[in-house]
Motif scaffolding. Structure first.
Motif, PDB file in Angstrom:
ATOM      1  N   SER A  98       0.852  -1.186   0.000  1.00  0.00           N
ATOM      2  CA  SER A  98       0.000   0.000   0.000  1.00  0.00           C
ATOM      3  C   SER A  98       0.889   1.238   0.000  1.00  0.00           C
ATOM      4  CB  SER A  98      -0.902   0.032   1.237  1.00  0.00           C
ATOM      5  OG  SER A  98      -1.692  -1.124   1.329  1.00  0.00           O
ATOM      6  N   VAL A  99       0.692   2.094  -0.995  1.00  0.00           N
ATOM      7  CA  VAL A  99       1.494   3.309  -1.121  1.00  0.00           C
ATOM      8  C   VAL A  99       0.564   4.515  -1.188  1.00  0.00           C
ATOM      9  CG1 VAL A  99       3.215   4.532  -2.476  1.00  0.00           C
ATOM     10  CG2 VAL A  99       3.262   2.040  -2.388  1.00  0.00           C
ATOM     11  N   ALA A 100       0.826   5.511  -0.353  1.00  0.00           N
ATOM     12  CA  ALA A 100       0.030   6.730  -0.358  1.00  0.00           C
ATOM     13  C   ALA A 100       0.954   7.946  -0.339  1.00  0.00           C
ATOM     14  CB  ALA A 100      -0.899   6.773   0.850  1.00  0.00           C
ATOM     15  N   ARG A 101       0.613   8.941  -1.148  1.00  0.00           N
ATOM     16  CA  ARG A 101       1.386  10.181  -1.183  1.00  0.00           C
ATOM     17  C   ARG A 101       0.420  11.357  -1.147  1.00  0.00           C
ATOM     18  NH1 ARG A 101       6.410  12.092  -5.031  1.00  0.00           N
ATOM     19  NH2 ARG A 101       6.194  14.335  -4.661  1.00  0.00           N
ATOM     20  N   GLY A 102       0.752  12.355  -0.353  1.00  0.00           N
ATOM     21  CA  GLY A 102      -0.104  13.525  -0.245  1.00  0.00           C
ATOM     22  C   GLY A 102       0.028  14.145   1.123  1.00  0.00           C
ATOM     23  N   ASN A 145       5.165  18.640   1.040  1.00  0.00           N
ATOM     24  CA  ASN A 145       5.076  20.052   1.395  1.00  0.00           C
ATOM     25  C   ASN A 145       3.903  20.666   0.636  1.00  0.00           C
ATOM     26  OD1 ASN A 145       7.480  20.528   3.123  1.00  0.00           O
ATOM     27  ND2 ASN A 145       8.582  19.813   1.303  1.00  0.00           N
ATOM     28  N   GLU A 146       3.082  21.406   1.328  1.00  0.00           N
ATOM     29  CA  GLU A 146       1.869  21.935   0.704  1.00  0.00           C
ATOM     30  C   GLU A 146       2.151  23.016  -0.329  1.00  0.00           C
ATOM     31  OE1 GLU A 146      -1.051  23.071   3.515  1.00  0.00           O
ATOM     32  OE2 GLU A 146      -0.979  21.186   4.635  1.00  0.00           O
ATOM     33  N   SER A 206       6.670  18.911  -2.997  1.00  0.00           N
ATOM     34  CA  SER A 206       7.860  18.090  -2.815  1.00  0.00           C
ATOM     35  C   SER A 206       7.691  17.237  -1.557  1.00  0.00           C
ATOM     36  CB  SER A 206       9.106  18.973  -2.678  1.00  0.00           C
ATOM     37  OG  SER A 206       8.993  19.814  -1.528  1.00  0.00           O
ATOM     38  N   ILE A 207       8.480  16.165  -1.468  1.00  0.00           N
ATOM     39  CA  ILE A 207       8.339  15.262  -0.326  1.00  0.00           C
ATOM     40  C   ILE A 207       8.950  15.870   0.931  1.00  0.00           C
ATOM     41  CG2 ILE A 207       9.009  13.021   0.619  1.00  0.00           C
ATOM     42  CD1 ILE A 207       8.765  11.859  -2.141  1.00  0.00           C
TER      43      ILE A 207
END
Length: 268
Positions: free
Chosen positions: A209-213, A232-233, A237-238
């Motif tokens: 399971s991979v989630a980004r946001g 980063n909002e 970028s991560i």
């Protein structure tokens, strides 16, 4: 009317306790999103209201007074009967049948053939086939097939299939399948499957399971790999990321986690 309903894991919905096999009657006004017993004709629409990893889903029968929701397949009714529980594979199969039943001949492909539908359309393909639908559309493919839907759409594929949905969409794949969804979407896959989303992501045993946001959640069965990347909002970028294995002790199975201060934290 046959439909599908999401519940919390204790079979509650809006503080009302349900039981399998029981029937319930609502007295008074019935209006979608306001009053009555609610369910969705399209099983994947349930993911918009109940996250797949934190909820359970059942077949239901709706009758009596009804009221339909304009944006999706949600229906309110005065009478509901709670039927069988569905796992991810069952939801995929139910979605396939839902889409296929609403396709015209030209948009309902047989074994190995492609199918496509436009805006708010429905497309279904059989085993080894491929199906694609546009914005707010629904796509379903059988075992080993592939299904794709546009923004706010829903896509489901069976065993070893692949499903993809756009922003705010829902994607589900069966055992050993793969599911992907865009911004604010949700993705779910069965055992040995993979799920990735710019939103919440859930997989079964030995899956990934991979989630980004931002403030995203992941969940997996025993042996699954969980990955969260917080952004980063200001520039996407991560900001921080971490991976972990569901070992049943430090990281629990079938439990939602968020990344807080660089560490996995269980979400009740």
């Amino acid at each position: 009317m046959k439909a599908y309903k999401g519940f919390n894991k204790d079979m509650t919905c809006r503080d009302f306790q349900y039981e399998v096999g029981k029937e319930y009657e609502h007295k008074g006004k019935v209006e979608a999103c306001e009053s009555g017993f609610h369910a969705c004709e399209n099983p994947l629409d349930c993911f918009s209201y109940y996250s797949p990893g934190q909820s359970v889903f059942h077949e239901v029968e709706l009758s009596g007074k009804t009221s339909k929701h304009g944006d999706d397949s949600k229906v309110a009714a005065s009478h509901i009967k709670i039927g069988a529980k569905l796992d991810v594979r069952g939801i995929c199969n139910a979605h396939f049948e839902y889409v296929r039943s609403r396709c015209t001949y030209k948009k309902n492909a047989n074994h190995g053939e492609p199918a496509a539908a436009g805006f708010k359309g429905s497309a279904a393909a059989g085993d080894y086939g491929s199906a694609a639908a546009g914005f707010k559309g629904s796509a379903a493919a059988g075992d080993y097939g592939s299904a794709a839907a546009g923004a706010s759409g829903s896509a489901a594929a069976g065993f070893k299939g692949s499903a993809a949905a756009g922003d705010s969409g829902s994607a589900a794949a069966g055992d050993s399948g793969s599911a992907a969804a865009g911004d604010y979407g949700s993705a779910a896959a069965g055992d040995y499957g993979s799920a990735a989303a710019r939103g919440n992501s859930s997989s079964g045993a030995n899956g990934i399971s991979v989630a980004r946001g931002n403030n995203v959640k992941v969940r997996g069965g025993i042996g699954a790999i969980l990955v969260i990347a917080e952004e980063n909002e200001d520039n996407y970028s991560i900001k921080q990321w971490k991976a972990a294995v569901v070992d049943g002790a430090r990281i629990k199975a079938d439990t939602w986690y968020q990344l807080i201060d660089g560490e996995f934290q269980e979400i009740k």
